[in-house]
Structures are given as structure tokens and as C-alpha cells.
Design a protein around this motif. Structure first.
Motif, PDB file in Angstrom:
ATOM      1  N   ALA A  32       0.815  -1.261  -0.037  1.00  0.00           N
ATOM      2  CA  ALA A  32       0.143   0.053   0.005  1.00  0.00           C
ATOM      3  C   ALA A  32       0.956   1.291  -0.139  1.00  0.00           C
ATOM      4  O   ALA A  32       0.409   2.355  -0.506  1.00  0.00           O
ATOM      5  CB  ALA A  32      -0.980  -0.178   1.124  1.00  0.00           C
ATOM      6  N   GLU A  33       1.866   1.106   0.706  1.00  0.00           N
ATOM      7  CA  GLU A  33       2.939   2.340   0.724  1.00  0.00           C
ATOM      8  C   GLU A  33       3.780   2.714  -0.806  1.00  0.00           C
ATOM      9  O   GLU A  33       4.317   3.550  -0.795  1.00  0.00           O
ATOM     10  CB  GLU A  33       3.957   2.235   1.688  1.00  0.00           C
ATOM     11  CG  GLU A  33       3.566   2.250   3.116  1.00  0.00           C
ATOM     12  CD  GLU A  33       4.366   1.984   4.329  1.00  0.00           C
ATOM     13  OE1 GLU A  33       3.925   2.175   5.361  1.00  0.00           O
ATOM     14  OE2 GLU A  33       5.210   1.180   3.942  1.00  0.00           O
ATOM     15  N   GLY A  34       3.675   1.633  -1.456  1.00  0.00           N
ATOM     16  CA  GLY A  34       4.203   1.619  -2.847  1.00  0.00           C
ATOM     17  C   GLY A  34       5.655   1.252  -2.657  1.00  0.00           C
ATOM     18  O   GLY A  34       6.412   1.370  -3.730  1.00  0.00           O
ATOM     19  N   ARG A  35       6.126   0.646  -1.603  1.00  0.00           N
ATOM     20  CA  ARG A  35       7.494   0.084  -1.516  1.00  0.00           C
ATOM     21  C   ARG A  35       7.668  -1.301  -2.205  1.00  0.00           C
ATOM     22  O   ARG A  35       8.819  -1.545  -2.472  1.00  0.00           O
ATOM     23  CB  ARG A  35       7.957   0.035   0.016  1.00  0.00           C
ATOM     24  CG  ARG A  35       7.821   1.430   0.503  1.00  0.00           C
ATOM     25  CD  ARG A  35       8.048   1.155   2.048  1.00  0.00           C
ATOM     26  NE  ARG A  35       8.904   0.679   2.655  1.00  0.00           N
ATOM     27  CZ  ARG A  35       9.058  -0.013   3.861  1.00  0.00           C
ATOM     28  NH1 ARG A  35       7.953   0.202   4.751  1.00  0.00           N
ATOM     29  NH2 ARG A  35      10.042  -0.824   4.245  1.00  0.00           N
ATOM     30  N   LEU A  36       6.722  -1.895  -2.475  1.00  0.00           N
ATOM     31  CA  LEU A  36       6.528  -3.242  -3.177  1.00  0.00           C
ATOM     32  C   LEU A  36       5.387  -2.876  -4.330  1.00  0.00           C
ATOM     33  O   LEU A  36       4.172  -2.676  -4.078  1.00  0.00           O
ATOM     34  CB  LEU A  36       6.292  -4.232  -2.218  1.00  0.00           C
ATOM     35  CG  LEU A  36       6.287  -5.624  -2.919  1.00  0.00           C
ATOM     36  CD1 LEU A  36       7.668  -6.018  -3.380  1.00  0.00           C
ATOM     37  CD2 LEU A  36       5.831  -6.768  -1.752  1.00  0.00           C
ATOM     38  N   PRO A  37       5.845  -3.204  -5.611  1.00  0.00           N
ATOM     39  CA  PRO A  37       4.608  -3.090  -6.629  1.00  0.00           C
ATOM     40  C   PRO A  37       3.284  -3.899  -6.246  1.00  0.00           C
ATOM     41  O   PRO A  37       3.460  -5.140  -5.506  1.00  0.00           O
ATOM     42  CB  PRO A  37       5.240  -3.770  -7.950  1.00  0.00           C
ATOM     43  CG  PRO A  37       6.778  -3.667  -7.542  1.00  0.00           C
ATOM     44  CD  PRO A  37       6.969  -3.901  -6.077  1.00  0.00           C
ATOM     45  N   GLU A  38       2.174  -3.467  -6.782  1.00  0.00           N
ATOM     46  CA  GLU A  38       0.919  -4.186  -6.510  1.00  0.00           C
ATOM     47  C   GLU A  38       1.038  -5.608  -7.236  1.00  0.00           C
ATOM     48  O   GLU A  38       1.729  -5.762  -8.183  1.00  0.00           O
ATOM     49  CB  GLU A  38      -0.039  -3.486  -7.292  1.00  0.00           C
ATOM     50  CG  GLU A  38      -0.415  -2.042  -6.605  1.00  0.00           C
ATOM     51  CD  GLU A  38      -1.323  -2.257  -5.226  1.00  0.00           C
ATOM     52  OE1 GLU A  38      -2.029  -3.266  -5.053  1.00  0.00           O
ATOM     53  OE2 GLU A  38      -0.975  -1.255  -4.406  1.00  0.00           O
ATOM     54  N   PRO A  39       0.290  -6.635  -6.323  1.00  0.00           N
ATOM     55  CA  PRO A  39       0.457  -7.949  -6.929  1.00  0.00           C
ATOM     56  C   PRO A  39      -0.427  -7.991  -8.318  1.00  0.00           C
ATOM     57  O   PRO A  39      -1.244  -7.160  -8.556  1.00  0.00           O
ATOM     58  CB  PRO A  39      -0.312  -8.681  -5.945  1.00  0.00           C
ATOM     59  CG  PRO A  39      -1.234  -7.670  -5.193  1.00  0.00           C
ATOM     60  CD  PRO A  39      -0.442  -6.497  -5.233  1.00  0.00           C
ATOM     61  N   VAL A  40      -0.364  -9.032  -8.956  1.00  0.00           N
ATOM     62  CA  VAL A  40      -1.184  -9.304 -10.265  1.00  0.00           C
ATOM     63  C   VAL A  40      -2.292  -9.884  -9.755  1.00  0.00           C
ATOM     64  O   VAL A  40      -2.601 -11.026  -9.097  1.00  0.00           O
ATOM     65  CB  VAL A  40      -0.630 -10.248 -11.242  1.00  0.00           C
ATOM     66  CG1 VAL A  40      -1.246 -10.639 -12.184  1.00  0.00           C
ATOM     67  CG2 VAL A  40       1.017  -9.789 -11.779  1.00  0.00           C
ATOM     68  N   ARG A  41      -3.400  -9.306 -10.237  1.00  0.00           N
ATOM     69  CA  ARG A  41      -4.979  -9.997  -9.744  1.00  0.00           C
ATOM     70  C   ARG A  41      -5.042 -11.240 -10.947  1.00  0.00           C
ATOM     71  O   ARG A  41      -4.889 -11.031 -12.250  1.00  0.00           O
ATOM     72  CB  ARG A  41      -5.978  -8.866 -10.359  1.00  0.00           C
ATOM     73  CG  ARG A  41      -7.374  -9.350 -10.019  1.00  0.00           C
ATOM     74  CD  ARG A  41      -8.387  -8.732  -9.387  1.00  0.00           C
ATOM     75  NE  ARG A  41      -7.920  -7.707  -8.113  1.00  0.00           N
ATOM     76  CZ  ARG A  41      -8.066  -8.420  -6.754  1.00  0.00           C
ATOM     77  NH1 ARG A  41      -8.435  -9.433  -6.664  1.00  0.00           N
ATOM     78  NH2 ARG A  41      -7.755  -7.207  -5.872  1.00  0.00           N
ATOM     79  N   ILE A  42      -5.203 -12.415 -10.274  1.00  0.00           N
ATOM     80  CA  ILE A  42      -5.432 -13.645 -10.906  1.00  0.00           C
ATOM     81  C   ILE A  42      -7.068 -13.874 -11.058  1.00  0.00           C
ATOM     82  O   ILE A  42      -7.384 -14.252 -12.225  1.00  0.00           O
ATOM     83  CB  ILE A  42      -4.825 -14.729 -10.006  1.00  0.00           C
ATOM     84  CG1 ILE A  42      -3.323 -14.274  -9.859  1.00  0.00           C
ATOM     85  CG2 ILE A  42      -5.064 -16.066 -10.351  1.00  0.00           C
ATOM     86  CD1 ILE A  42      -2.821 -15.530  -8.772  1.00  0.00           C
ATOM     87  N   SER A  43      -7.692 -13.452 -10.127  1.00  0.00           N
ATOM     88  CA  SER A  43      -9.234 -13.519 -10.261  1.00  0.00           C
ATOM     89  C   SER A  43      -9.755 -12.646  -9.296  1.00  0.00           C
ATOM     90  O   SER A  43      -9.021 -11.546  -8.511  1.00  0.00           O
ATOM     91  CB  SER A  43      -9.690 -14.854  -9.905  1.00  0.00           C
ATOM     92  OG  SER A  43      -9.425 -15.218  -8.527  1.00  0.00           O
ATOM     93  N   ASP A  44     -11.182 -12.641  -9.187  1.00  0.00           N
ATOM     94  CA  ASP A  44     -11.632 -11.569  -8.195  1.00  0.00           C
ATOM     95  C   ASP A  44     -11.183 -11.820  -6.967  1.00  0.00           C
ATOM     96  O   ASP A  44     -11.342 -10.545  -6.228  1.00  0.00           O
ATOM     97  CB  ASP A  44     -13.156 -11.711  -8.401  1.00  0.00           C
ATOM     98  CG  ASP A  44     -13.808 -11.565  -9.423  1.00  0.00           C
ATOM     99  OD1 ASP A  44     -13.253 -10.663 -10.432  1.00  0.00           O
ATOM    100  OD2 ASP A  44     -15.157 -11.671  -9.890  1.00  0.00           O
ATOM    101  N   ARG A  45     -11.001 -12.989  -6.422  1.00  0.00           N
ATOM    102  CA  ARG A  45     -10.702 -13.034  -5.035  1.00  0.00           C
ATOM    103  C   ARG A  45      -8.927 -13.376  -4.824  1.00  0.00           C
ATOM    104  O   ARG A  45      -8.792 -13.660  -3.831  1.00  0.00           O
ATOM    105  CB  ARG A  45     -11.341 -14.164  -4.315  1.00  0.00           C
ATOM    106  CG  ARG A  45     -12.758 -13.760  -4.261  1.00  0.00           C
ATOM    107  CD  ARG A  45     -13.660 -14.878  -3.829  1.00  0.00           C
ATOM    108  NE  ARG A  45     -13.213 -15.288  -2.604  1.00  0.00           N
ATOM    109  CZ  ARG A  45     -13.831 -16.400  -1.859  1.00  0.00           C
ATOM    110  NH1 ARG A  45     -14.890 -17.135  -2.481  1.00  0.00           N
ATOM    111  NH2 ARG A  45     -13.318 -16.820  -0.934  1.00  0.00           N
ATOM    112  N   ARG A  46      -8.096 -13.411  -5.939  1.00  0.00           N
ATOM    113  CA  ARG A  46      -6.896 -14.140  -5.729  1.00  0.00           C
ATOM    114  C   ARG A  46      -5.724 -13.023  -6.478  1.00  0.00           C
ATOM    115  O   ARG A  46      -6.180 -12.561  -7.475  1.00  0.00           O
ATOM    116  CB  ARG A  46      -6.804 -15.397  -6.440  1.00  0.00           C
ATOM    117  CG  ARG A  46      -7.433 -16.544  -5.954  1.00  0.00           C
ATOM    118  CD  ARG A  46      -7.237 -17.932  -6.473  1.00  0.00           C
ATOM    119  NE  ARG A  46      -5.620 -18.075  -5.978  1.00  0.00           N
ATOM    120  CZ  ARG A  46      -5.225 -19.107  -7.013  1.00  0.00           C
ATOM    121  NH1 ARG A  46      -5.529 -19.602  -7.813  1.00  0.00           N
ATOM    122  NH2 ARG A  46      -3.718 -19.268  -6.622  1.00  0.00           N
TER     123      ARG A  46
END
Length: 69
Positions: A32-46
Motif C-alpha cells: 500500500a505504501e508503494g514500496r513493493l509493486p501491486e500484485p497481479v490480479r489472478i481472479s476476483d479473489r486471488r
């Protein structure tokens, strides 16, 4: 990024947190702080984290590294 890191599968948040040596709450916080890139959305819940992003975060010369707390 190493040649093999481009082809590694996405890591679930629990595994990404284990690799970084932090809890899930801290993983979410540093994302959330931007220190690590956002994860890849695999599905609505993953979501999945790219191994190369974790490698970059852990590298001592990376500008986004530092105290995890």
C-alpha cells in the motif's frame, strides 16, 4: 532480474510474506505504501506477487528497500 525469475510462477501472498520474512499485514502495508509493486490480479479473489518484484525489493541497492516496519 535473473533469466529464470522471468519465468517463475506468481506467488500467493502468504508465500511472498514468508520469503520477505514478514507477516501478511506487513506485506499489505508495504504494498500500500508503494514500496513493493501491486500484485497481479489472478481472479476476483486471488492475487499473486511476481518473484522478480520480491527479488528487487530484497536487493540492498534497491531504492525501495529499508526498514520493513
Amino acid at each position: 532480474m535473473t533469466a529464470d525469475s522471468a519465468y517463475r510462477p506468481l506467488l500467493p501472498p502468504r508465500e511472498a510474506a514468508r520469503i520477505l520474512g514478514v507477516g501478511l499485514t506487513t506485506l499489505r502495508k508495504i504494498t500500500a505504501e508503494g514500496r513493493l509493486p501491486e500484485p497481479v490480479r489472478i481472479s476476483d479473489r486471488r492475487v499473486g506477487y511476481r518473484p522478480a518484484d520480491l527479488d528487487e525489493f530484497m536487493r540492498p541497492s534497491a531504492p525501495s528497500t529499508g526498514s520493513l516496519a
